[in-house]
Design a protein around this motif. Structure first.
Motif, short mmCIF file in Angstrom:
data_model
loop_
_atom_site.label_atom_id
_atom_site.label_comp_id
_atom_site.label_asym_id
_atom_site.label_seq_id
_atom_site.Cartn_x
_atom_site.Cartn_y
_atom_site.Cartn_z
N ASP A 249 -7.05 0.91 -8.01
CA ASP A 249 -7.96 1.85 -8.67
C ASP A 249 -8.91 2.52 -7.68
O ASP A 249 -9.41 3.62 -7.93
CB ASP A 249 -8.77 1.14 -9.76
N SER A 250 -9.18 1.85 -6.56
CA SER A 250 -10.03 2.44 -5.52
C SER A 250 -9.19 3.23 -4.50
O SER A 250 -9.68 3.59 -3.44
CB SER A 250 -10.82 1.36 -4.79
N GLU A 251 -7.92 3.47 -4.86
CA GLU A 251 -6.99 4.27 -4.04
C GLU A 251 -6.66 3.61 -2.71
O GLU A 251 -6.35 4.29 -1.73
CB GLU A 251 -7.52 5.69 -3.83
N PHE A 252 -6.72 2.26 -2.68
CA PHE A 252 -6.21 1.58 -1.49
C PHE A 252 -4.69 1.74 -1.49
O PHE A 252 -4.05 1.66 -2.51
CB PHE A 252 -6.60 0.11 -1.50
N PRO A 253 -4.09 1.97 -0.32
CA PRO A 253 -2.68 2.34 -0.28
C PRO A 253 -1.72 1.15 -0.24
O PRO A 253 -2.11 0.02 0.07
CB PRO A 253 -2.59 3.10 1.04
N GLY A 265 2.47 -4.34 2.90
CA GLY A 265 1.65 -4.91 1.85
C GLY A 265 1.33 -3.93 0.74
O GLY A 265 1.70 -2.76 0.78
N THR A 266 0.63 -4.45 -0.25
CA THR A 266 0.26 -3.67 -1.42
C THR A 266 -1.21 -3.91 -1.75
O THR A 266 -1.77 -4.95 -1.38
CB THR A 266 1.11 -4.06 -2.65
N PRO A 267 -1.84 -2.97 -2.43
CA PRO A 267 -3.24 -3.18 -2.82
C PRO A 267 -3.39 -4.29 -3.84
O PRO A 267 -2.41 -4.78 -4.41
CB PRO A 267 -3.65 -1.82 -3.41
#
Length: 412
Positions: A249-253, A265-267
């Motif tokens: 939701d904070s647009e971490f990729p 990896g994933t957020p």
């Protein structure tokens, strides 16, 4: 034993994401389809389970772009049909040394296909992600909008449900022992189970994952160029007060780091307060005699996390791990082809997805379905890259100018 049921248009052996996607594609077009699985549906012994996979179009091999692009559209289409989400979009971020050949090829792929991207130096990366990601001065980062997290078990269930809605027959705990030509009924195949059941079909698709080599050896007497590998997925705790910074939701990729080790990896999504960071690699094994967790060599990964995430992720050790199987080909490219030999074009094989195929399951399912029913695949995909016969010309498969990305470990 008596033959079970009517004659099918297509029988699919293996109900992971590829086989389930193919079943959906076939049934949707009105083909009488049978999907067989040797274990329970949605089991955790193969490559199609778990909480997250990434989707990205940033490949060094530019021939994957078309399949990823098509799959992004088909994921959305299937979601609209089922009524829930399995793809959660975010940006994709690739990083590595500025002279790393694979990463430079990623940039070339973006340019060739007109994929909007941004190449950033270390200072710009830190500013762009507000200090959440940091890279060395001699590295570059590449951001693209086509990224996101796929929910694997949920996605497989989606394809199976849709296939069922369209009239497909699904059978689990049904292990196939052999596939032979049907000498009667104007050709086709007879698929036999280890318990003696027999099913007749016009065509057969084999998507047996880590077990495809064993089955193809029995069926056709050839060595299918796939080596099963067990890999470990790691989840790390985000330090208190920083949890929200690493969420989708904070647009971490979703992200990938090229070099040794190759890290991906994933957020934070499936487990609040945890982030998935793992090494793309593992140990070769027999899928029926797995080590079930040989341990992960963590020192390089701990250092990578410490340097990349500004000390905001605890590197004492992963707080959760999951095991998964890869089916590796020598060149890490897929095998999507007719089996040939006595079975000719009656049997289509899809395997060797080498730890990066899940995102392309919708396109792969479409291709497998078309090969089985039409004898060729459309959609603009260059099928020569996925030919089974490429290993006859070169045991290493497709020639590449950059290093392998999967780290293979020997010994326990």
């Amino acid at each position: 034993m008596e033959y079970s049921g009517d004659r099918f248009d297509v029988i699919i052996v293996g109900a992971g994401v590829m086989g389930s996607s193919a079943a959906y594609q076939l049934a949707k077009k009105g083909h009488k389809t049978l999907l067989l699985e040797q274990f329970d549906f949605l089991h955790h012994r193969g490559s199609s389970h778990g909480e997250s996979r990434t989707i990205r179009a940033t490949y060094p091999e530019d021939y994957y772009y078309t399949m990823v692009s098509e799959s992004a559209h088909l994921w959305a289409q299937a979601q609209s049909e089922i009524g829930y989400k399995v793809h959660f979009p975010t940006q994709q971020f690739d990083m590595g040394p500025k002279d790393q050949k694979s990463l430079l090829s990623v940039v070339a792929t973006c340019r060739k296909h007109g994929l909007a991207h941004r190449v950033m130096d270390s200072k710009t990366v830190s500013e762009y992600f507000s200090g959440r990601i940091n890279i060395p001065e001699n590295w570059i980062g590449v951001s693209t909008d086509l990224g996101g997290v796929l929910k694997p078990t949920k996605a497989v269930s989606m394809f199976q449900t849709l296939a069922l809605r369209h009239g497909a027959v699904l059978r689990d705990n049904t292990k196939v022992g052999n596939i032979k030509k049907d000498g009667e009924n104007e050709g086709g195949v007879i698929v036999s189970t280890v318990k003696g059941e027999k099913f007749r079909g016009k065509k057969c698709i084999v998507t047996a994952g880590a077990w495809i080599g064993k089955l193809v050896k029995t069926v056709a007497g050839i060595n299918f160029p796939v080596e099963p590998l067990e890999t470990t997925v790691c989840y790390w705790r985000i330090k208190q007060g920083h949890e929200d910074k690493f969420t989708i939701d904070s647009e971490f990729p979703t992200f990938a780091s090229y070099g040794a080790p190759y890290v991906y990896g994933t957020p934070s999504l499936e487990y609040p307060g945890l982030i998935k960071v793992a090494v793309h690699g593992g140990y070769m094994c027999d899928p029926d005699k797995r080590p079930w967790g040989t341990g992960v060599k963590l020192e390089e990964l701990k250092e990578w996390i410490k340097e990349r995430f500004g000390g905001m992720v605890d590197t004492e050790g992963p707080v959760a791990t999951q095991l998964c199987m890869y089916s590796m080909t020598p060149d890490e490219d897929f095998v999507i082809d007719f089996l040939g030999g006595e079975l000719g074009k009656d049997v289509v094989v899809g395997g060797g997805f080498s730890g990066h195929g899940f995102k392309m399951a919708p396109a792969v399912g479409r291709i497998l379905a078309e090969l089985a029913t039409e004898g060729e695949a459309g959609g603009g995909v260059e099928m020569k890259q996925f030919s089974l016969r490429r290993f006859e010309e070169n045991p290493k498969g497709n020639a590449k100018e950059y290093p392998d990305q999967v780290m293979l470990r020997s010994g326990l």
